[in-house]
Write a protein that holds these residues in place. Structure first.
Motif, mmCIF file in Angstrom:
data_model
loop_
_atom_site.group_PDB
_atom_site.id
_atom_site.type_symbol
_atom_site.label_atom_id
_atom_site.label_comp_id
_atom_site.label_asym_id
_atom_site.label_seq_id
_atom_site.Cartn_x
_atom_site.Cartn_y
_atom_site.Cartn_z
ATOM 1 N N THR A 391 -1.119 -8.759 -2.571
ATOM 2 C CA THR A 391 0.007 -8.789 -1.852
ATOM 3 C C THR A 391 0.521 -7.646 -0.641
ATOM 4 O OG1 THR A 391 1.198 -9.167 -2.749
ATOM 5 C CG2 THR A 391 2.439 -9.636 -1.533
ATOM 6 N N PHE A 392 -0.060 -6.507 -1.027
ATOM 7 C CA PHE A 392 0.490 -5.501 0.026
ATOM 8 C C PHE A 392 -0.579 -5.089 1.043
ATOM 9 C CE2 PHE A 392 4.586 -4.927 -2.350
ATOM 10 C CZ PHE A 392 5.350 -5.156 -1.551
ATOM 11 N N LYS A 393 -1.748 -5.330 0.705
ATOM 12 C CA LYS A 393 -2.552 -5.305 1.467
ATOM 13 C C LYS A 393 -3.451 -3.961 1.815
ATOM 14 C CE LYS A 393 -2.392 -9.390 4.156
ATOM 15 N NZ LYS A 393 -0.832 -10.159 3.800
ATOM 16 N N TYR A 394 -3.220 -3.106 -0.022
ATOM 17 C CA TYR A 394 -3.947 -1.540 0.178
ATOM 18 C C TYR A 394 -4.710 -1.665 -0.705
ATOM 19 C CZ TYR A 394 0.125 -0.123 2.219
ATOM 20 O OH TYR A 394 1.051 0.654 3.489
ATOM 21 N N ASP A 401 0.516 7.923 -6.187
ATOM 22 C CA ASP A 401 1.141 9.417 -5.997
ATOM 23 C C ASP A 401 1.428 8.950 -4.880
ATOM 24 O OD1 ASP A 401 0.079 10.326 -8.172
ATOM 25 O OD2 ASP A 401 -1.082 11.686 -7.036
ATOM 26 N N GLN A 402 2.204 7.898 -4.075
ATOM 27 C CA GLN A 402 2.551 6.997 -3.005
ATOM 28 C C GLN A 402 4.122 7.083 -3.413
ATOM 29 O OE1 GLN A 402 2.469 7.794 0.214
ATOM 30 N NE2 GLN A 402 0.598 8.357 0.368
ATOM 31 N N ASN A 403 5.058 6.917 -2.356
ATOM 32 C CA ASN A 403 6.713 6.424 -2.887
ATOM 33 C C ASN A 403 7.015 4.508 -2.202
ATOM 34 O OD1 ASN A 403 9.617 6.823 -2.691
ATOM 35 N ND2 ASN A 403 8.937 8.178 -3.807
ATOM 36 N N LEU A 404 7.648 4.495 -3.571
ATOM 37 C CA LEU A 404 7.774 2.693 -2.752
ATOM 38 C C LEU A 404 7.934 2.673 -0.797
ATOM 39 C CD1 LEU A 404 10.175 1.576 -5.486
ATOM 40 C CD2 LEU A 404 7.660 0.720 -5.055
ATOM 41 N N ARG A 405 8.713 3.901 -0.904
ATOM 42 C CA ARG A 405 9.713 3.540 0.298
ATOM 43 C C ARG A 405 8.495 3.695 1.988
ATOM 44 N NH1 ARG A 405 12.036 7.968 -1.918
ATOM 45 N NH2 ARG A 405 14.528 7.716 -0.825
ATOM 46 N N ILE A 406 6.883 3.348 1.765
ATOM 47 C CA ILE A 406 5.800 2.817 2.797
ATOM 48 C C ILE A 406 5.413 1.824 2.694
ATOM 49 C CG2 ILE A 406 4.424 5.176 1.878
ATOM 50 C CD1 ILE A 406 3.045 3.299 0.229
ATOM 51 N N PHE A 407 6.520 0.180 0.921
ATOM 52 C CA PHE A 407 6.504 -0.698 2.042
ATOM 53 C C PHE A 407 8.213 -0.621 1.924
ATOM 54 C CE2 PHE A 407 4.240 0.990 -2.655
ATOM 55 C CZ PHE A 407 2.450 0.361 -1.750
ATOM 56 N N ARG A 435 10.239 -6.621 2.241
ATOM 57 C CA ARG A 435 9.654 -5.484 2.040
ATOM 58 C C ARG A 435 8.537 -5.776 3.564
ATOM 59 N NH1 ARG A 435 10.080 -4.639 -3.044
ATOM 60 N NH2 ARG A 435 8.135 -3.026 -3.061
ATOM 61 N N ARG A 436 7.312 -4.806 3.361
ATOM 62 C CA ARG A 436 6.570 -4.475 4.538
ATOM 63 C C ARG A 436 4.675 -4.150 4.206
ATOM 64 N NH1 ARG A 436 4.397 -0.003 7.047
ATOM 65 N NH2 ARG A 436 4.011 -0.056 9.355
ATOM 66 N N THR A 437 4.129 -4.739 4.275
ATOM 67 C CA THR A 437 2.427 -4.715 3.652
ATOM 68 C C THR A 437 1.835 -3.603 4.333
ATOM 69 O OG1 THR A 437 1.931 -6.243 5.643
ATOM 70 C CG2 THR A 437 2.297 -7.211 3.825
ATOM 71 N N LYS A 438 0.937 -3.606 4.348
ATOM 72 C CA LYS A 438 0.289 -2.494 5.376
ATOM 73 C C LYS A 438 -0.194 -2.641 6.647
ATOM 74 C CE LYS A 438 -4.214 -0.077 4.990
ATOM 75 N NZ LYS A 438 -5.862 0.200 4.313
ATOM 76 N N LEU A 439 -0.155 -3.662 6.634
ATOM 77 C CA LEU A 439 -0.420 -4.721 7.958
ATOM 78 C C LEU A 439 1.178 -4.497 8.806
ATOM 79 C CD1 LEU A 439 -3.180 -7.213 7.717
ATOM 80 C CD2 LEU A 439 -2.908 -4.596 8.474
ATOM 81 N N GLY A 440 2.144 -4.401 8.594
ATOM 82 C CA GLY A 440 3.695 -4.611 8.932
ATOM 83 C C GLY A 440 3.880 -5.847 9.077
#
Length: 626
Positions: A391-394, A401-407, A435-440
């Motif tokens: 879904t988020f294309k990661y 170890d990332q945080n939910l804030r990147i989404f 929410r926000r995907t890797k591609l914005g």
């Protein structure tokens, strides 16, 4: 030698001395008769004595030699007497020693030497030999007694393990079989089992007598003891054995055909496993309990506690399974009602047919392919599933170890902080989040955040179940631009979908949390045999991490021989096979290390619409007693 023999020796040697003296005197006189002086003077025996006065002494030779012979014989007789006394004394001593040894050989170790017997080296050695044999006999008897006790304990534990294996589905029947076995095997008079009852409400816990046996007869007693009351409550509170030999007369009466009597000894042993009390066993007897008997009952107490824990877990799991099946049926009914509503909408508004079909697809995706992840209370990710990455294309390494804030978009981070604060207080969150995907790209997710707490109420992690409703949002915006009548109908349908989804998510989360915390291993497969659920107990049993097996075929959890030869396993792993449902089976599984482990396997199925899933409850049958 007799006394007359001594006289004969004295007489014999005296006569021989006299004869020797007489012979010597005769020789002297004969030689004297040939002397020249005797021939010169001539004359007889008197002239000879006159000429040689010393011959008078020769005449005394027979008497002198007789006296010498008597004295020599007397010395010889005294020597013989001493020797005979010594021989007689040694013969008596030898007879005494032989008698003493024969008594020891016959096992008469109480035999003792006479008090007047002189204690020489031999008698001292015999006394030490007797003491050694007495001690050896005591040691041998002690070893024999200890061996008999060990054999008694070993046989009892083996028989008891078989008894527990056969009776593990009914607490009352199990309690009676336990106490009946103990009373008979230990040859005592009376016993009872008190199980701890912990009400789910605010009432205090108490002990209830579930079985009582006296004189090999079952007693029906309705007895309740509060927590910490009496010896039973004290035994449970202190988690230690209580043994009494000074029993009050009014403590308990044992009734038989001959009358009533107070027992001589009472033994109370807690049923304890992992420092948790499940009940107390009380035994009464007319004779004192040996230490090995007390240790035997204590070892049995651990096995009984583990079995009771397993029985309660099985009963609870069975209850949860029934509740899950009822909820699945309700969900199926609700899904059918929703499908009918959508069909009615299609019949009244042909223009909304495509939207209704898309909404149905969204519901199916929510039910079967939710986006899932786990994270810390500060938003740090712990794990995500494949749908999340897709879904988020990661890629997995990009979000480690990332945080939910990147989404989230920057303007939505404040909303995330509010949600995290609400979760840290132990509250659930349900709602639609942008929410926000890797591609914005902008996407909308229907989100459910649920805190997972431990036994102390501390939050361990946050469980997230989400469904992509971007298309639904887009449909909603399109439907808003439609006619008023269509907008009203679609709004009603959307509200029904939201309510249904919330109920589905609530039931799903509750069931997953319940099954995740179960002590038994639980796995779920779809109709193609692919693993969809794998709880912590299953990870411990197989040795796999759930990420290694989820999405894989269930046949990987069994050996090829078991899949080929075991009909139950073959039917379970074969998607076309007829499963054995609701029947407990003992089958071998194959863990991560290549070892086959015997387990008890119970399979259930659930059918919701076209979706058919199977849930297996697995219990390890390897039990350690001590």
């Amino acid at each position: 030698m007799k006394k007359t023999d001594y006289k004969r020796i004295l007489s014999k040697y005296s006569l021989r001395g006299f004869a020797l003296g007489l012979i010597l005197a005769a020789i002297v006189f004969l030689l004297s008769f040939d002397a020249e002086i005797f021939q010169h003077y001539g004359g007889g025996f008197g002239n000879l004595l006159a000429l040689m006065p010393g011959l008078w002494l020769v005449l005394l030779f027979p008497f002198l030699f007789a006296i010498i012979g008597y004295q020599v014989a007397n010395v010889f007789v005294r020597s013989i007497r001493k020797q005979n006394k010594r021989i007689k004394r040694e013969a008596g001593k030898t007879k005494m020693v032989l008698g003493f040894i024969d008594s020891l050989r016959q096992g008469n170790l109480e035999e003792s030497l006479p008090d007047n017997q002189r204690r020489d080296a031999l008698t001292k050695a015999l006394i030490k030999l007797r003491e050694f044999m007495v001690q050896s006999k005591k040691d041998q008897e002690q070893r024999r007694l200890e061996e008999e006790q060990r054999t008694w304990v070993t046989q009892g534990l083996a028989q008891f393990a078989e008894l527990l294996r056969k009776n593990n589905d009914n607490l009352e029947e199990l309690s009676y079989n336990i106490i009946h076995y103990l009373v008979n095997y230990m040859n005592i008079n009376q016993g009872g089992v008190f199980l701890l009852n912990q009400p789910t409400s605010g009432d205090e816990k108490y002990f209830e007598m579930t079985a009582c046996v006296a004189y090999e007869r079952k007693k029906f007693a309705d007895k309740v003891i509060g927590w910490g009351e009496g010896l039973v409550g004290r035994c449970a509170l202190e988690k230690s054995t209580i043994y009494m030999t000074d029993v009050p007369e009014d403590y308990v009466n044992i009734t038989s055909g001959l009358g009533e009597a107070t027992p001589k000894a009472v033994l109370l042993v807690p049923l304890k496993a992992n420092e948790e009390i499940y009940g107390v066993i009380e035994l009464a007897s007319f004779h004192a309990f040996e230490q090995f008997e007390i240790e035997f009952v204590e070892k049995l107490g651990e096995s009984i506690a583990l079995t009771i824990s397993t029985v309660k877990t099985n009963m609870k799991t069975s209850k949860l399974l029934k509740e899950t099946q009822i909820q699945a049926e309700k969900m199926a009914q609700q899904e059918e009602e929703l499908r009918q509503n959508l069909e009615e909408m299609k019949a009244t508004q042909e223009e909304s047919e495509r939207q209704a079909l898309e909404m149905q697809g969204i519901l199916d995706a929510i039910d079967h392919a939710a986006i899932s992840c786990e994270f810390e209370t500060d938003g740090t990710l712990i794990s995500v599933n494949h749908n999340f990455l897709s879904t988020f294309k990661y890629r997995p390494e990009e979000i480690e170890d990332q945080n939910l804030r990147i989404f989230f978009f920057k303007e939505d981070v404040g909303e995330l902080d509010k949600i995290l604060a609400q979760l840290q207080e132990g509250q659930n969150f349900r709602g639609r989040v942008r929410r926000r995907t890797k591609l914005g790209e902008e996407i909308y997710l229907l989100t459910t955040y649920s805190p997972v707490v431990d036994n102390d109420g501390e939050i361990m992690k946050i469980l997230s179940l989400e469904n992509d409703v971007t298309e639904q949002v887009q449909m909603e915006e399109a439907l808003k631009r439609s006619k008023d009548e269509l907008g009203v109908m679609l709004e009603e349908a959307r509200n029904e979908v939201k309510g249904h989804f919330k109920e589905i998510e609530s039931v799903k989360i509750r069931n997953e949390k319940t099954l995740e915390g179960a002590l038994d291993a639980i796995i779920t497969t779809n109709k193609e045999g692919m693993l969809e659920f794998f709880n912590a107990a299953a990870e411990k049993l197989w040795g796999y991490n759930r990420s290694e097996v989820l999405g894989e075929h269930v046949s990987n959890l069994f050996s090829k021989d078991a899949v080929k030869n075991d009909t139950f396993v073959s039917a379970f792993v074969n998607s076309n096979g007829s499963k054995v449902i609701g029947e407990r089976k003992e089958v071998p599984i194959l863990n991560k290390y290549g070892e086959e482990v015997p387990v008890l396997f119970l399979l259930s199925d659930a059918e919701v619409g076209d979706d058919h899933s199977y849930t297996a409850f697995i219990q390890n049958v390897e039990v350690e007693l001590f």
